[in-house]
Design a protein around this motif. Structure first.
Motif, short mmCIF file in Angstrom:
data_model
loop_
_atom_site.label_atom_id
_atom_site.label_comp_id
_atom_site.label_asym_id
_atom_site.label_seq_id
_atom_site.Cartn_x
_atom_site.Cartn_y
_atom_site.Cartn_z
N LEU A 29 0.88 -1.19 0.07
CA LEU A 29 -0.10 0.17 0.12
C LEU A 29 0.78 1.18 0.01
CD1 LEU A 29 -2.79 -0.97 2.32
CD2 LEU A 29 -3.01 -0.81 0.08
N LEU A 30 2.00 1.17 0.56
CA LEU A 30 2.87 2.28 0.57
C LEU A 30 3.38 2.78 -0.86
CD1 LEU A 30 5.42 1.62 3.57
CD2 LEU A 30 3.24 3.25 3.39
N LYS A 31 3.73 1.45 -1.53
CA LYS A 31 4.08 1.46 -3.08
C LYS A 31 2.93 2.26 -3.78
CE LYS A 31 7.62 -1.84 -3.80
NZ LYS A 31 7.89 -3.18 -4.01
N MET A 32 1.66 1.81 -3.51
CA MET A 32 0.46 2.16 -4.18
C MET A 32 0.19 3.63 -4.13
SD MET A 32 -0.38 -0.31 -6.20
CE MET A 32 1.20 -0.57 -6.54
N ALA A 33 0.55 3.93 -2.89
CA ALA A 33 0.27 5.60 -2.53
C ALA A 33 1.14 6.34 -3.29
CB ALA A 33 0.79 5.79 -1.01
N ALA A 34 2.52 5.97 -3.37
CA ALA A 34 3.43 6.69 -4.35
C ALA A 34 3.32 6.62 -5.99
CB ALA A 34 4.90 6.22 -4.19
N THR A 35 2.78 5.35 -6.23
CA THR A 35 2.23 5.41 -7.55
C THR A 35 1.07 6.21 -8.03
OG1 THR A 35 3.27 3.31 -7.52
CG2 THR A 35 1.71 3.77 -9.42
N PHE A 36 0.11 6.27 -7.22
CA PHE A 36 -1.22 6.86 -7.35
C PHE A 36 -1.85 7.87 -6.81
CE2 PHE A 36 -1.67 2.18 -8.49
CZ PHE A 36 -2.13 2.35 -9.73
N THR A 37 -0.89 8.68 -5.93
CA THR A 37 -1.13 9.92 -5.27
C THR A 37 -0.09 10.76 -5.13
OG1 THR A 37 -0.60 9.39 -2.82
CG2 THR A 37 -2.79 8.50 -3.67
N ASP A 38 -0.42 11.96 -4.71
CA ASP A 38 0.59 12.94 -4.67
C ASP A 38 0.93 13.54 -3.37
OD1 ASP A 38 -1.52 14.66 -4.20
OD2 ASP A 38 -1.05 16.13 -5.67
N TYR A 39 0.81 12.46 -2.28
CA TYR A 39 0.97 12.89 -0.93
C TYR A 39 2.68 12.94 -0.63
CZ TYR A 39 -3.71 12.30 0.32
OH TYR A 39 -5.23 12.30 0.08
N GLU A 40 3.02 13.89 0.32
CA GLU A 40 4.32 13.99 0.58
C GLU A 40 4.70 13.26 1.77
OE1 GLU A 40 5.09 18.52 -0.84
OE2 GLU A 40 3.44 18.39 0.39
N ARG A 41 3.74 12.96 2.56
CA ARG A 41 4.40 12.41 3.90
C ARG A 41 3.25 11.19 4.05
NH1 ARG A 41 4.84 16.37 8.46
NH2 ARG A 41 2.84 17.05 7.94
N ILE A 42 3.39 9.95 4.76
CA ILE A 42 2.60 9.12 5.17
C ILE A 42 3.06 8.98 6.73
CG2 ILE A 42 2.04 6.60 5.06
CD1 ILE A 42 2.55 6.49 2.12
N ILE A 43 1.88 9.19 7.38
CA ILE A 43 2.02 8.80 8.92
C ILE A 43 1.36 7.35 9.14
CG2 ILE A 43 0.92 9.45 11.30
CD1 ILE A 43 1.17 12.29 10.21
N LEU A 44 2.10 6.52 9.65
CA LEU A 44 1.72 5.17 9.87
C LEU A 44 1.39 5.03 11.33
CD1 LEU A 44 4.52 2.94 8.27
CD2 LEU A 44 2.21 3.34 7.34
#
Length: 201
Positions: A29-44
């Motif tokens: 899902l981290l990979k998908m976030a980089a591929t499909f969204t333009d977020y700059e930070r992910i908070i787990l």
């Protein structure tokens, strides 16, 4: 990239889970976030395990956070050009009482500089019950619900919220299977930690 110390405002995606334990499905899902969204930070966000869900041998929040940090370090080593900053938060396990998404989202806004609206990553299996969540009317003003789905799911009728449904490949991994001894979907560092500390026995 590991977190920087200055508090700059960033487009942020919140990805909460019990991570009991973290597995390759979560990392996908981290990979998908980089591929499909333009977020700059992910908070787990390491979630508290509800009293209803505890098996007879629950793993502590600090151990789940430790496994998560091992998994993220391994993931960043394998993906050195990963474009999104990843932070691990234990805000929810430090707070006592029942954890509602609304309260967690509020605490993220209080503790981080968020640009625009916070993204909230969720499973498409939760869409149909979304409007029954605690303080949903308030929650939906605060977040964009980000949902990776592979089978062309539609947003259920009558749910009025800011929802981004993203068609993307999925990886199936089950924490339940792992707790029952199938370690095939674990990052190596997490598998080693579980064996070394005798977790999920």
């Amino acid at each position: 990239r590991m977190p920087t110390t200055e508090k700059s405002s960033k487009r942020t995606l919140l990805f909460g889970g019990t991570f009991d334990p973290v597995h390759k499905g979560h990392l996908h899902l981290l990979k998908m976030a980089a591929t499909f969204t333009d977020y700059e930070r992910i908070i787990l966000m390491v979630a508290r395990i509800s009293n209803f869900k505890q098996n007879s041998n629950p793993v502590s929040g600090s151990e789940r956070a430790k496994m998560l940090s091992l998994a993220v370090a391994e993931f960043l080593k394998e993906n050195p050009d990963y474009p999104i900053e990843i932070e691990i938060s234990t805000l929810e396990i430090e707070r006592s009482g029942v954890s509602y998404t609304y309260d967690t989202v509020k605490s993220v806004y209080e503790n981080y500089e968020i640009e625009g609206k916070l993204g909230f990553l969720m499973g498409d299996d939760l869409l149909s019950s979304l409007d029954r969540w605690y303080r949903f009317e308030d929650l939906k003003k605060l977040v964009t619900f980000v949902c990776f789905s592979r089978d062309g799911k539609k947003i259920p009728e009558g749910i009025d919220a800011d929802i981004k449904l993203i068609e993307s490949p999925q990886v199936f991994a089950s924490s339940t299977d792992i707790r029952q001894g199938d370690f095939s979907m674990l990052p190596d560092s997490v598998r080693d930690y579980i064996i070394e500390h005798g977790l999920y026995r």
